[in-house]
Design an enzyme around this catalytic site. Structure first.
Site, PDB file in Angstrom:
ATOM      1  NE  ARG A 146      -3.733  -1.974   2.789  1.00 29.54           N
ATOM      2  CZ  ARG A 146      -3.582  -3.092   3.494  1.00 29.54           C
ATOM      3  NH1 ARG A 146      -2.432  -3.325   4.120  1.00 29.54           N
ATOM      4  NH2 ARG A 146      -4.563  -3.971   3.589  1.00 29.54           N
ATOM      5  CE  LYS A 170      -6.500   0.051   4.466  1.00 30.59           C
ATOM      6  NZ  LYS A 170      -7.781  -0.068   3.743  1.00 30.59           N
ATOM      7  CG  HIS A 237      -4.512   1.101  -4.220  1.00 29.70           C
ATOM      8  ND1 HIS A 237      -3.771   0.967  -3.061  1.00 29.70           N
ATOM      9  CD2 HIS A 237      -5.627   0.346  -4.025  1.00 29.70           C
ATOM     10  CE1 HIS A 237      -4.420   0.182  -2.213  1.00 29.70           C
ATOM     11  NE2 HIS A 237      -5.544  -0.209  -2.773  1.00 29.70           N
ATOM     12  NE  ARG A 240      -3.136  -3.091  -1.565  1.00 28.51           N
ATOM     13  CZ  ARG A 240      -2.864  -3.979  -0.613  1.00 28.51           C
ATOM     14  NH1 ARG A 240      -1.622  -4.395  -0.448  1.00 28.51           N
ATOM     15  NH2 ARG A 240      -3.821  -4.446   0.169  1.00 28.51           N
ATOM     16  CG  HIS A 263      -7.214  -7.865   1.255  1.00 29.65           C
ATOM     17  ND1 HIS A 263      -7.432  -8.258  -0.056  1.00 29.65           N
ATOM     18  CD2 HIS A 263      -6.852  -6.551   1.191  1.00 29.65           C
ATOM     19  CE1 HIS A 263      -7.216  -7.231  -0.865  1.00 29.65           C
ATOM     20  NE2 HIS A 263      -6.866  -6.190  -0.129  1.00 29.65           N
ATOM     21  CE1 TYR A 272      -6.857  -6.612  -7.212  1.00 26.09           C
ATOM     22  CE2 TYR A 272      -7.245  -7.520  -5.033  1.00 26.09           C
ATOM     23  CZ  TYR A 272      -6.868  -6.475  -5.842  1.00 26.09           C
ATOM     24  OH  TYR A 272      -6.498  -5.281  -5.277  1.00 26.09           O
TER      25      TYR A 272
END
Length: 299
Positions: A146, A170, A237, A240, A263, A272
């Protein structure tokens, strides 16, 4: 109301340790709610009810806000009210039970493999900016970082001997990612040049003045590389997304890609698979004889 909002943002920054990028997005969304309250003469967060918030969501949707943006705004409101309830400043959540209007699911934009190689395999000039920018591009694509993870990267998180990088994602979750050969080579060329700036801290990526590069500076450099090498708009992004799409296309291992991306919910990664199906459908349409016959108008 603004004072309580400031306190909540300080809580996110200091206790939750959210990234500056996430904090800015939350503050921007909550400022919209605050401005609406002022316009409607709603004098406190306690006075904001579900009907008023629903009205704001409807107005923003009519003004062109996407379902995804409105979902993020509602998430920001829920976070604020969770904090206010915990602090004894409120006893309800106006976002409880609200959901944004449904919109079309937008697939993330990616580069195909040839375009990714075109971006990365061009000649690199032997200077500070060129080597730094090449290392940034290679690391984004090699490891699927990220933007906030790359800007926050320090030297002690890199292990080029073993080809690994440890990132803080995150929710302050750490994960260890592989660094590909091309990215390692680019970093090995960049790191000695970095020392010439007498850097102020251990940031991996610094400006010519030795200061850590911020998100905006990196976005500008990635955009410039996209325009120069590909003639298109490019943002971090997208690299990514390209990493994720190409990894899934090659491995077919959704769980592994989920771990690499960091994630928490596999549903986030599953988007995806839609990209991969889109690619397979394109190959089918161009290669399968029956598909070609239909396109040719035979029945």
């Amino acid at each position: 109301m603004e004072r309580q909002l400031d306190a909540y943002c300080a809580h996110l920054r200091n206790e939750r340790q959210v990234s500056p990028h996430t904090l800015e997005a939350y503050r921007r969304d909550l400022n919209k709610v605050l401005a609406y309250c002022e316009k409607q003469q709603i004098s406190s967060w306690k006075a904001l009810d579900i009907q008023s918030l629903r009205s704001l969501i409807a107005r923003l949707h009519q003004a062109g806000q996407s379902s995804r943006s409105l979902s993020r705004l509602l998430s920001a409101v829920r976070g604020l009210y969770h904090y206010l309830n915990r602090e004894g400043l409120c006893d309800h959540d106006p976002a409880n039970g609200l959901s944004p209007p449904k919109g079309e699911r937008r697939l993330p934009k990616t580069l195909d493999t040839d375009r990714a190689l075109q971006l990365l395999d061009g000649a690199v000039e032997d200077d500070f900016l060129a080597h730094r920018d090449q290392a940034i591009l290679e690391l984004f694509y090699s490891s699927g970082l990220r933007l906030s993870e790359l800007t926050g990267l320090n030297l002690d998180q890199l292990d080029l001997a073993d080809g690994l990088v440890q990132v803080l994602g995150k929710g302050s979750k750490t994960r260890v990612l592989p660094v590909g050969r091309k990215a390692r080579e680019a970093l090995q060329l960049w790191l000695p040049l970095r020392l010439l700036t007498n850097p102020a801290d251990d940031a991996v990526f610094v400006s010519q003045q030795g200061r850590r590069l911020g998100p905006r500076a990196i976005q500008v450099r990635v955009k410039a590389a996209g325009e120069r090498e590909l003639g298109q708009n490019l943002h971090p992004h997208m690299l990514r997304h390209s990493f994720a799409s190409h990894m899934l296309e090659s491995s077919q291992d959704l769980r592994a890609v989920q771990e690499l991306l960091g994630h928490s919910d596999i549903k986030t990664t599953q988007i995806y698979t839609h990209l991969d199906f889109q690619h397979l459908a394109t190959v089918y349409d161009s290669a399968h004889p029956r598909a070609k016959r239909i396109k040719g108008g035979d029945s």
